[in-house]
Write an enzyme that holds these catalytic residues in place. Structure first.
Site, PDB file in Angstrom:
ATOM      1  N   LYS A  72      -8.160  -0.774  -9.118  1.00  0.00           N
ATOM      2  CA  LYS A  72      -8.867  -1.395  -8.144  1.00  0.00           C
ATOM      3  C   LYS A  72      -9.976  -0.642  -7.551  1.00  0.00           C
ATOM      4  O   LYS A  72      -9.897   0.613  -7.139  1.00  0.00           O
ATOM      5  CB  LYS A  72      -8.039  -1.660  -6.770  1.00  0.00           C
ATOM      6  N   THR A  79      -5.826   2.521  -6.920  1.00  0.00           N
ATOM      7  CA  THR A  79      -7.033   2.754  -6.144  1.00  0.00           C
ATOM      8  C   THR A  79      -8.128   3.748  -6.550  1.00  0.00           C
ATOM      9  O   THR A  79      -7.580   4.799  -6.390  1.00  0.00           O
ATOM     10  CB  THR A  79      -6.848   2.496  -4.805  1.00  0.00           C
ATOM     11  N   HIS A  85     -13.584  -2.166  -1.670  1.00  0.00           N
ATOM     12  CA  HIS A  85     -12.544  -1.908  -0.443  1.00  0.00           C
ATOM     13  C   HIS A  85     -13.058  -2.515   0.730  1.00  0.00           C
ATOM     14  O   HIS A  85     -12.894  -1.903   1.769  1.00  0.00           O
ATOM     15  CB  HIS A  85     -12.700  -0.370  -0.328  1.00  0.00           C
ATOM     16  N   TYR A  92      -2.403   5.377  -3.979  1.00  0.00           N
ATOM     17  CA  TYR A  92      -3.512   6.438  -3.995  1.00  0.00           C
ATOM     18  C   TYR A  92      -3.189   7.650  -4.824  1.00  0.00           C
ATOM     19  O   TYR A  92      -2.151   8.345  -4.503  1.00  0.00           O
ATOM     20  CB  TYR A  92      -3.843   6.686  -2.433  1.00  0.00           C
ATOM     21  N   SER A 118       0.782  -1.229   0.191  1.00  0.00           N
ATOM     22  CA  SER A 118       0.040   0.031  -0.063  1.00  0.00           C
ATOM     23  C   SER A 118       0.795   1.372  -0.056  1.00  0.00           C
ATOM     24  O   SER A 118       1.748   1.237   0.584  1.00  0.00           O
ATOM     25  CB  SER A 118      -0.966  -0.089   1.357  1.00  0.00           C
TER      26      SER A 118
END
Length: 385
Positions: A254, A175, A278, A149, A125
């Protein structure tokens, strides 16, 4: 824990000191609740709003039933898949879960090593507690993906992607369902914000673009910089196309739930999808991810891989997602619970249990490979209004 690879599958032989490890997801969660502070536990366990989306995920899985076809020789089961020109012995991928220092001092380092030991791809992440370079160092030979992100400062996102390329990551996951933080009542009740407590600094404090934009190096300045850059409500398809042009790595989106978004993504040249809500942590009242999967698979029609995320708690869950067309399944909360309980070994144990249940399910359902699994019949129970 002894491990060996055989016929593209994993066999793990239990030792006596592991026999008390929780087996079911419910028991894992109960033990984690005992071990963690309330805020940490609720952040990991909880979802958005009244958690209808989380419930919808479970309802979706429980609404499908298998119709086995028997009297086949299932003494040898092959669980291997091909993804982006690489063969993997299992259809499992470690989903990106941020801030693993919430669960264990070794955080993402322990998870990445466990994934490497099991020969399963690991997704890191953006909000990891350890940097992408540190994670790459502890698992240099494994397949790793980097989840992004998109930042308000685009140069920061592009910088992290370049760092991931240099560190040997094999794909980028963008994402798209987190342009702002979901309304998470559990965190609000606890007044708990792990980002504000510094758990997500790993990739930011090591980035030259991020450092360049800090006015000073105080703790507060770091945290404020992360919070300002994290959420991007202006994210559009133009950013997706920019990312695709910037990197030569495969790019997956995603958060896809609607077939129209899948078709737009194909037009943008995207290399794969992750069907995901999520894990119920962002928008409440959303369709279960498994209910969205068949339509996405139908519209994509094999043009790119379709991965599945959200609500895989067991081998039977994984079987159902694969039977409905997923090319691989991403697993999140269960391995995080394993991390809390026993660090790297706990992660391995949880993922191995889920894998072994998948293999058992395949044998009892009369399928010998993932290709055969995708042809098995599932019956969906009609909802009663």
């Amino acid at each position: 824990m002894n491990k060996k690879m055989e016929n593209q599958s994993i066999e793990i032989i239990d030792t006596d000191n592991e026999k008390m490890f929780p087996i079911t997801y419910k028991d894992l969660e109960a033990m984690v609740e005992e071990k963690l502070p309330k805020g940490n536990y609720e952040y990991i366990r909880g979802g958005a709003g009244s958690e209808q989306t989380m419930r919808n995920n479970r309802i979706a899985f429980e609404s499908y039933s298998l119709v086995p076809q028997l009297l086949k020789d299932t003494s040898q089961v092959n669980t291997s898949i091909s993804l982006f020109n690489r063969t993997h012995p299992t259809p499992f991928i470690f989903a990106p879960v941020g801030m693993n220092l919430l669960e264990h001092p070794d955080g993402e380092l322990a998870v990445a090593k466990a994934a490497s030991n099991l020969n399963m791809p690991y997704s890191l992440s953006t909000l990891s507690s350890y940097s992408l370079e540190e994670v790459a160092q502890v698992a240099p030979n494994s397949t790793k993906f980097f989840q992004v992100y998109w930042s308000v400062n685009e140069e920061l996102s592009l910088s992290m992607i370049s760092r991931a390329e240099d560190a040997g990551y094999k794909a980028i996951i963008l994402t798209i369902d987190t342009t702002t933080m979901g309304w998470r009542e559990g965190d609000l009740k606890q007044n708990f914000s792990p980002i504000s407590q510094g758990y997500a600094k790993g990739n930011y404090i090591n980035d030259p673009i991020f450092q360049m934009n800090l006015t000073n190096g105080t703790y507060e300045n770091y945290i404020d910089g992360i919070l300002k850059n994290l959420h991007h409500p202006h994210l559009t398809w133009a950013h997706v196309e920019k990312l695709k042009k910037y990197t030569n790595l495969p790019v997956l989106l995603k958060g896809i739930l609607h077939p129209n978004d899948a078709l737009k993504a194909l037009e943008s040249g995207i290399d794969g999808f992750i069907v995901s809500n999520h894990g119920g942590r962002q928008l409440d009242g959303v369709i279960g991810s498994l209910d969205a999967l068949p339509d996405i698979v139908k519209h994509v029609n094999g043009k790119v891989p379709v991965l599945f995320d959200s609500g895989i708690y067991s081998g039977v869950d994984a079987f159902k997602a694969l039977a409905l067309g997923a090319d691989a399944v991403c697993i999140g909360r269960p391995y995080v619970y394993g991390l809390v309980i026993a660090g790297e070994q706990g992660v391995e144990r949880v993922m191995t249990n889920i894998y072994n249940e998948l293999v058992t399910t395949m044998k009892l359902a009369g399928v010998r490979s993932i290709d055969e699994l995708r042809k098995i019949e599932l019956v969906k129970r009609k909802s009663h209004i």
